[in-house]
Design a protein around this motif. Structure first.
Motif, short mmCIF file in Angstrom:
data_model
loop_
_atom_site.label_atom_id
_atom_site.label_comp_id
_atom_site.label_asym_id
_atom_site.label_seq_id
_atom_site.Cartn_x
_atom_site.Cartn_y
_atom_site.Cartn_z
N PHE A 6 7.06 0.31 6.16
CA PHE A 6 7.42 -1.63 5.70
C PHE A 6 6.04 -1.86 6.57
CE2 PHE A 6 12.13 -0.65 6.08
CZ PHE A 6 12.10 0.06 4.68
N ASP A 7 6.63 -3.40 5.95
CA ASP A 7 5.46 -4.65 6.32
C ASP A 7 6.42 -5.00 7.74
OD1 ASP A 7 3.15 -4.72 5.29
OD2 ASP A 7 4.38 -5.73 3.75
N VAL A 8 6.02 -5.09 8.77
CA VAL A 8 6.70 -6.12 10.02
C VAL A 8 5.68 -7.11 10.07
CG1 VAL A 8 7.28 -5.63 12.39
CG2 VAL A 8 6.27 -3.70 11.34
N VAL A 9 7.28 -8.57 9.93
CA VAL A 9 6.62 -9.61 10.23
C VAL A 9 6.84 -10.25 11.73
CG1 VAL A 9 6.54 -9.57 7.65
CG2 VAL A 9 9.19 -10.50 9.35
N ASN A 10 6.33 -11.47 11.55
CA ASN A 10 6.51 -12.52 12.69
C ASN A 10 8.03 -13.21 11.80
OD1 ASN A 10 5.60 -14.63 11.29
ND2 ASN A 10 3.96 -14.38 12.35
N GLU A 11 8.32 -14.58 13.52
CA GLU A 11 9.05 -15.49 12.89
C GLU A 11 9.27 -16.06 11.40
OE1 GLU A 11 6.37 -17.46 15.97
OE2 GLU A 11 6.93 -15.49 15.43
N ARG A 12 8.03 -16.49 11.85
CA ARG A 12 7.65 -17.09 10.59
C ARG A 12 7.65 -15.96 9.18
NH1 ARG A 12 5.03 -18.85 14.64
NH2 ARG A 12 2.37 -17.82 13.38
N ASP A 13 7.72 -15.30 9.24
CA ASP A 13 7.85 -14.42 7.67
C ASP A 13 6.70 -13.72 7.02
OD1 ASP A 13 8.79 -12.86 6.04
OD2 ASP A 13 9.41 -13.95 4.24
N GLU A 14 5.16 -13.63 8.25
CA GLU A 14 4.04 -13.77 8.35
C GLU A 14 3.72 -12.02 8.41
OE1 GLU A 14 2.90 -17.83 8.85
OE2 GLU A 14 2.88 -16.81 10.33
N VAL A 15 3.17 -11.00 8.08
CA VAL A 15 2.72 -9.54 8.45
C VAL A 15 2.14 -9.25 9.74
CG1 VAL A 15 2.27 -7.06 7.28
CG2 VAL A 15 2.99 -9.07 5.66
N ILE A 16 2.47 -9.03 10.46
CA ILE A 16 1.19 -8.84 11.47
C ILE A 16 1.40 -6.83 11.82
CG2 ILE A 16 3.03 -11.23 12.48
CD1 ILE A 16 4.96 -8.97 14.36
N GLY A 17 2.11 -6.20 10.60
CA GLY A 17 1.91 -4.79 10.70
C GLY A 17 3.00 -3.94 10.25
N GLN A 18 2.94 -2.91 10.06
CA GLN A 18 3.36 -1.89 9.30
C GLN A 18 3.87 -1.02 10.38
OE1 GLN A 18 0.04 -2.51 8.25
NE2 GLN A 18 0.98 -3.83 6.73
N LYS A 22 12.46 4.20 9.43
CA LYS A 22 13.13 4.61 10.99
C LYS A 22 12.68 3.99 12.06
CE LYS A 22 14.44 8.94 13.47
NZ LYS A 22 14.35 10.55 13.48
N GLU A 23 11.53 3.64 12.96
CA GLU A 23 10.80 2.54 13.70
C GLU A 23 11.37 1.49 13.22
OE1 GLU A 23 7.61 0.82 15.72
OE2 GLU A 23 6.81 2.88 14.91
N VAL A 24 11.48 1.20 12.47
CA VAL A 24 11.70 -0.21 12.06
C VAL A 24 13.15 -0.97 12.05
CG1 VAL A 24 12.19 -2.78 10.10
CG2 VAL A 24 10.05 -1.15 10.46
N HIS A 25 14.00 0.07 11.38
CA HIS A 25 15.25 0.00 12.02
C HIS A 25 15.60 -0.10 13.67
CE1 HIS A 25 16.24 0.65 7.80
NE2 HIS A 25 16.32 -0.73 7.70
N ALA A 26 15.18 1.34 13.87
CA ALA A 26 15.86 1.57 15.88
C ALA A 26 15.61 0.67 16.20
CB ALA A 26 14.70 3.43 15.77
N ARG A 27 14.21 0.23 16.61
CA ARG A 27 13.22 -1.15 17.45
C ARG A 27 13.58 -2.89 16.48
NH1 ARG A 27 7.37 -0.84 17.78
NH2 ARG A 27 7.97 -2.04 19.28
N GLY A 28 14.80 -2.48 15.54
CA GLY A 28 15.43 -3.54 15.20
C GLY A 28 14.11 -4.66 14.58
N LEU A 29 13.00 -4.37 14.51
CA LEU A 29 11.88 -4.84 13.90
C LEU A 29 12.02 -6.24 12.67
CD1 LEU A 29 9.31 -1.93 14.46
CD2 LEU A 29 10.14 -4.29 16.38
N TRP A 30 11.56 -6.92 12.46
CA TRP A 30 11.79 -8.34 11.93
C TRP A 30 10.96 -7.49 9.82
CZ3 TRP A 30 10.94 -13.09 14.32
CH2 TRP A 30 11.73 -13.34 15.69
N HIS A 31 11.65 -7.70 8.83
CA HIS A 31 10.54 -7.05 7.83
C HIS A 31 11.59 -7.89 6.83
CE1 HIS A 31 14.33 -4.37 8.89
NE2 HIS A 31 14.87 -3.56 7.80
N ARG A 32 11.06 -7.22 5.48
CA ARG A 32 11.48 -7.98 4.39
C ARG A 32 12.35 -7.24 3.08
NH1 ARG A 32 6.05 -10.17 2.99
NH2 ARG A 32 5.92 -11.81 4.37
N ALA A 33 13.25 -8.37 2.56
CA ALA A 33 14.61 -7.17 1.55
C ALA A 33 14.68 -8.55 0.86
CB ALA A 33 15.21 -6.64 2.42
N VAL A 34 15.26 -7.61 -0.35
CA VAL A 34 15.68 -8.69 -1.78
C VAL A 34 17.32 -8.77 -1.66
CG1 VAL A 34 13.82 -8.82 -2.54
CG2 VAL A 34 15.10 -7.24 -3.30
N HIS A 35 18.29 -8.95 -2.07
CA HIS A 35 18.68 -9.21 -2.62
C HIS A 35 19.32 -9.38 -3.85
CE1 HIS A 35 21.09 -7.04 0.62
NE2 HIS A 35 20.35 -7.33 1.36
#
Length: 172
Positions: A6-18, A22-35
């Motif tokens: 996943f792309d990891v994003v900052n508080e402005r929803d700007e991509v800052i890494g990948q 599993k790591e994104v969810h375990a560490r509570g990193l900000w990322h993107r989704a749709v509904h």
């Protein structure tokens, strides 16, 4: 699923890494989704019951379709892809954007765009993603969410309240 990046994003929803899912969810990193909320001509909304194989909110009721953006993917492309993959709905363009939710605990630290489209189905449900699905009158969903919020994914509880508020305020 576990190997997705996943792309990891900052508080402005700007991509800052990948990072791996599993790591994104375990560490509570900000990322993107749709509904995506799919409504029929009678005004009913199609909801899915998430598969027990899901790593988050397994067996909970959720939006018609939802999912994470792939690395480098934009929100609109993801919405089109997710409805095709999860419920077999082939759209020729992105559904209508309703509103965006900033990353927070209820969304699993996801920035989420919420979309709406119309379809009568029938749908072909992806068995690894969805246990079952059904059409519901919005009033019944509102009552159900109020009485038994634990039946739903936490992001859905939040987005449904925001959807109702936007509808009342004629913002959508």
């Amino acid at each position: 699923m576990a190997d997705e990046i996943f792309d990891v994003v900052n508080e402005r929803d700007e991509v800052i890494g990948q990072a791996p899912r599993k790591e994104v969810h375990a560490r509570g990193l900000w990322h993107r989704a749709v509904h995506v909320l799919v409504f029929n001509a009678r005004g009913e909304v199609f909801l899915q019951k998430r598969s027990m194989k899901k790593d988050i909110a397994a067996g909970k009721w959720d939006s018609s379709s939802s999912g994470h953006l792939d690395t480098g993917e934009d929100y609109d492309a993801c919405a089109v892809r997710e409805v095709r993959e999860e419920i077999g709905l082939h759209l020729t363009q992105a559904p209508r954007r309703l509103f965006k939710i900033d990353a927070r605990k209820e969304t699993g630290w996801e920035f989420c765009w919420i979309y709406r489209c119309e379809s009568e189905g029938p749908f072909v449900l992806h068995p690894d993603e969805i246990e079952t699905g059904a059409w519901f009158a919005p009033e019944a969903v509102t009552k159900w969410v109020a009485e038994k919020p634990g039946d739903f994914a936490s992001a859905f509880v939040l987005l449904w309240k925001l959807y109702l508020s936007a509808k009342v305020n004629r913002q959508i």
